[in-house]
Design an enzyme around this catalytic site. Sequence first.
Site, short mmCIF file in Angstrom:
data_model
loop_
_atom_site.label_atom_id
_atom_site.label_comp_id
_atom_site.label_asym_id
_atom_site.label_seq_id
_atom_site.Cartn_x
_atom_site.Cartn_y
_atom_site.Cartn_z
N GLU A 75 -1.66 -8.81 3.79
CA GLU A 75 -1.46 -9.18 5.20
C GLU A 75 -2.77 -9.44 5.93
O GLU A 75 -2.83 -10.22 6.89
CB GLU A 75 -0.66 -8.09 5.93
CG GLU A 75 -1.42 -6.87 6.39
CD GLU A 75 -1.86 -5.92 5.28
OE1 GLU A 75 -2.70 -5.04 5.54
OE2 GLU A 75 -1.36 -6.05 4.14
N HIS A 88 -3.80 -5.22 0.29
CA HIS A 88 -3.39 -5.61 1.64
C HIS A 88 -3.40 -7.12 1.84
O HIS A 88 -4.29 -7.67 2.48
CB HIS A 88 -4.32 -4.94 2.66
CG HIS A 88 -4.08 -3.47 2.80
ND1 HIS A 88 -3.18 -2.94 3.69
CD2 HIS A 88 -4.62 -2.43 2.12
CE1 HIS A 88 -3.17 -1.62 3.57
NE2 HIS A 88 -4.03 -1.29 2.63
N CYS A 102 0.83 -1.21 0.00
CA CYS A 102 0.00 0.00 0.00
C CYS A 102 0.87 1.26 0.00
O CYS A 102 1.47 1.58 -1.02
CB CYS A 102 -0.98 -0.02 1.17
SG CYS A 102 -2.30 1.20 1.00
#
Length: 258
Positions: free
Chosen positions: A224, A222, A114
Site C-alpha cells: 500500500e 507493505h 503485514c
Amino acid sequence: MNATQPLVAVSTDVFECYDYQRHTAPQQYLEAAIGAAGVFPVLIPSFGDQLRLDQLFSAVDGVLITGSSSNVHPALYGGSASEVNGPYDTARDATTLPLIRMAIDQGVPLLAICRGLQEMNVALGGTLATEIQEQPGKRDHRAPQSDSSDERFAVRQTVVLNSGGCLFGMLGASKIDVNSLHRQAVERLASQLEVEAIADDGTVEAVSVRNSKCFAVGVQWHPEYWVKSDEPSARIFRAFGDAVRDHAARRTARRGVG
C-alpha cells in the site's frame, strides 16, 4: 478509476486518543484501495462477536486486512504474552479472525497485509514466532529508526516467489524487492495455506489459501505504501480489485437469475 466501486470491508485498530476509544485504519491502505484497486473501502469497527458478519457479507465484495503496530495476542495460538512483544489489540483480534475465516469460507476476495498475514495464519490454526530478530540465523526485519516514513517503509529486502504460486503469475517475476518490516512472523504454517514467497533467511513473506474459491493472499510487506510508484505493489492491488469486481458481478448475476 473504475466506474464501479464495489464495497470492501477494511479492518480497524482500536486505541485511545483524547479520552476516546477510536477505531481507525491508516490512510495509505484506503488510498490504495480507492486509487489502485478501484474499490470503496468501508471501515469495520472492532466489536468482535457483537457484529453480525453474515449481514456484512451480504453487502461487501471484498475484505482488506491492514497492517498495524500491534501484534496478534499470543493466547490465540498457544503462546505467552509479554510486555516486549506488545502492544496488543484484542478487540481487533476478536473481529479480524472471524472476518478472515468467513471471507475464505464464502469465497470473498481477501487481501491481508503485514499483521493481516499473521492474522490469516492464526485464524486458520497456525502459530507465530515473536521477536524474530532475536532468533539465530534470522535477519532484522524491523523498520530502521527514523522520523521519515519514506525511510522506514523503504524497499530494502528481496523475496523469492514460489514459481507455482499465484503471486508468481500475478507479478511475472521470480524475485521482487519489498518493504517488509515486522517483529513477528509465521512459525507453524496453517495447513490451509501455501507459501507464496520467502526471505533469504527462510521467513515466510507471503501466503495464499490452498484451493481457494477466489483471490485470498497475505503479504508480510507493505504494497500500500508505494502503490503509486512500485509496479509489483500496484499489481497486487489491481489484482485484488479485479477479483472484487468479479465477485460483485457474479453476485449481481445470481440475483438476476433469482
